[in-house]
Design a protein around this motif. Structure first.
Motif, PDB file in Angstrom:
ATOM      1  N   PRO A  14      -1.998  61.900  30.114  1.00 37.16           N
ATOM      2  CA  PRO A  14      -2.842  62.281  28.977  1.00 37.16           C
ATOM      3  C   PRO A  14      -2.007  62.464  27.722  1.00 37.16           C
ATOM      4  N   GLY A  15      -2.502  61.933  26.624  1.00 42.31           N
ATOM      5  CA  GLY A  15      -1.779  62.001  25.369  1.00 42.31           C
ATOM      6  C   GLY A  15      -0.841  60.840  25.134  1.00 42.31           C
ATOM      7  N   GLY A  16      -0.633  60.031  26.146  1.00 40.55           N
ATOM      8  CA  GLY A  16       0.266  58.904  26.037  1.00 40.55           C
ATOM      9  C   GLY A  16      -0.381  57.683  25.421  1.00 40.55           C
ATOM     10  N   SER A  17       0.363  56.580  25.429  1.00 40.50           N
ATOM     11  CA  SER A  17      -0.093  55.340  24.820  1.00 40.50           C
ATOM     12  C   SER A  17       0.070  54.171  25.770  1.00 40.50           C
ATOM     13  N   LEU A  18      -0.744  53.164  25.549  1.00 37.37           N
ATOM     14  CA  LEU A  18      -0.722  51.955  26.355  1.00 37.37           C
ATOM     15  C   LEU A  18      -1.273  50.822  25.505  1.00 37.37           C
ATOM     16  N   ARG A  19      -0.744  49.628  25.686  1.00 34.33           N
ATOM     17  CA  ARG A  19      -1.275  48.470  24.984  1.00 34.33           C
ATOM     18  C   ARG A  19      -1.724  47.408  25.969  1.00 34.33           C
ATOM     19  N   LEU A  20      -2.986  47.047  25.883  1.00 36.48           N
ATOM     20  CA  LEU A  20      -3.548  46.005  26.713  1.00 36.48           C
ATOM     21  C   LEU A  20      -3.530  44.680  25.964  1.00 36.48           C
ATOM     22  N   SER A  21      -3.358  43.603  26.707  1.00 35.66           N
ATOM     23  CA  SER A  21      -3.370  42.269  26.127  1.00 35.66           C
ATOM     24  C   SER A  21      -4.380  41.404  26.859  1.00 35.66           C
ATOM     25  N   CYS A  22      -4.942  40.460  26.141  1.00 38.08           N
ATOM     26  CA  CYS A  22      -5.857  39.489  26.727  1.00 38.08           C
ATOM     27  C   CYS A  22      -5.492  38.115  26.208  1.00 38.08           C
ATOM     28  N   ALA A  23      -5.021  37.268  27.098  1.00 35.32           N
ATOM     29  CA  ALA A  23      -4.689  35.894  26.749  1.00 35.32           C
ATOM     30  C   ALA A  23      -5.906  35.012  26.966  1.00 35.32           C
ATOM     31  N   ALA A  24      -6.286  34.273  25.943  1.00 36.38           N
ATOM     32  CA  ALA A  24      -7.497  33.456  25.987  1.00 36.38           C
ATOM     33  C   ALA A  24      -7.177  31.974  25.877  1.00 36.38           C
ATOM     34  N   SER A  25      -8.011  31.164  26.499  1.00 39.84           N
ATOM     35  CA  SER A  25      -7.871  29.716  26.407  1.00 39.84           C
ATOM     36  C   SER A  25      -9.218  29.057  26.684  1.00 39.84           C
ATOM     37  N   GLY A  26      -9.337  27.794  26.315  1.00 39.42           N
ATOM     38  CA  GLY A  26     -10.543  27.039  26.612  1.00 39.42           C
ATOM     39  C   GLY A  26     -11.601  27.039  25.522  1.00 39.42           C
ATOM     40  N   PHE A  27     -11.295  27.618  24.376  1.00 42.68           N
ATOM     41  CA  PHE A  27     -12.234  27.635  23.254  1.00 42.68           C
ATOM     42  C   PHE A  27     -11.462  27.839  21.962  1.00 42.68           C
ATOM     43  N   THR A  28     -12.159  27.673  20.846  1.00 44.61           N
ATOM     44  CA  THR A  28     -11.525  27.847  19.542  1.00 44.61           C
ATOM     45  C   THR A  28     -11.432  29.333  19.238  1.00 44.61           C
ATOM     46  N   PHE A  29     -10.347  29.917  19.655  1.00 45.58           N
ATOM     47  CA  PHE A  29     -10.169  31.362  19.616  1.00 45.58           C
ATOM     48  C   PHE A  29     -10.344  31.942  18.215  1.00 45.58           C
ATOM     49  N   SER A  30      -9.777  31.292  17.226  1.00 42.11           N
ATOM     50  CA  SER A  30      -9.751  31.842  15.874  1.00 42.11           C
ATOM     51  C   SER A  30     -11.109  31.888  15.188  1.00 42.11           C
ATOM     52  N   SER A  31     -12.125  31.268  15.757  1.00 41.22           N
ATOM     53  CA  SER A  31     -13.436  31.222  15.134  1.00 41.22           C
ATOM     54  C   SER A  31     -14.468  32.121  15.816  1.00 41.22           C
ATOM     55  N   ILE A  32     -14.059  32.873  16.829  1.00 40.30           N
ATOM     56  CA  ILE A  32     -15.007  33.624  17.639  1.00 40.30           C
ATOM     57  C   ILE A  32     -14.619  35.091  17.745  1.00 40.30           C
ATOM     58  N   PRO A  33     -15.591  35.997  17.599  1.00 42.78           N
ATOM     59  CA  PRO A  33     -15.292  37.417  17.802  1.00 42.78           C
ATOM     60  C   PRO A  33     -14.863  37.707  19.235  1.00 42.78           C
ATOM     61  N   MET A  34     -14.043  38.728  19.398  1.00 45.81           N
ATOM     62  CA  MET A  34     -13.590  39.147  20.716  1.00 45.81           C
ATOM     63  C   MET A  34     -13.887  40.627  20.911  1.00 45.81           C
TER      64      MET A  34
END
Length: 116
Positions: A14-34
């Motif tokens: 509790p009180g700590g930090s964490l960073r999650l990542s999501c690698a995407a493929s198969g679509f035009t990533f830059s044009s779509i909300p996530m």
């Protein structure tokens, strides 16, 4: 084929930090909300955060407002969830989500456990 792969989950105090990542493929990533969703034990899956295609507009569920930050790197086709000052109630499986052609795509999820 749309593919989403979450990573970065684990055990954090509790009180700590964490960073999650999501690698995407198969679509035009830059044009779509996530988005990031989560599902805690015995709870419904809920929307945690969302981000516009260019990363300018972000939205958060009230319970994480001010503690979590969603971001994206369109050059890497990756969306992140920075989790700060985590609480035990943040414990859940976190899922990356994209809506394409009126269909929701999900990754396998990554477990985040907040415990001392």
């Amino acid at each position: 084929q749309v593919q989403l792969a979450e990573s970065g989950g684990g055990l954090v105090q509790p009180g700590g930090s964490l960073r999650l990542s999501c690698a995407a493929s198969g679509f035009t990533f830059s044009s779509i909300p996530m988005s990031w969703y989560r599902q805690g034990p015995g709870k419904e899956r809920e929307l945690v955060a969302s981000i516009s295609p260019g990363g300018v507009i972000t939205n958060y569920v009230e319970s994480v407002e001010g503690r979590f930050a969603i971001s994206r790197d369109n050059d890497k086709n990756t969306v992140y969830l920075q989790m700060n000052r985590v609480k035990p109630e943040d414990t859940a499986v976190y899922y990356c989500n994209v809506r394409r052609d009126s269909y929701n795509y999900w990754g396998q999820g990554t477990q985040v456990t907040v415990s001392s």
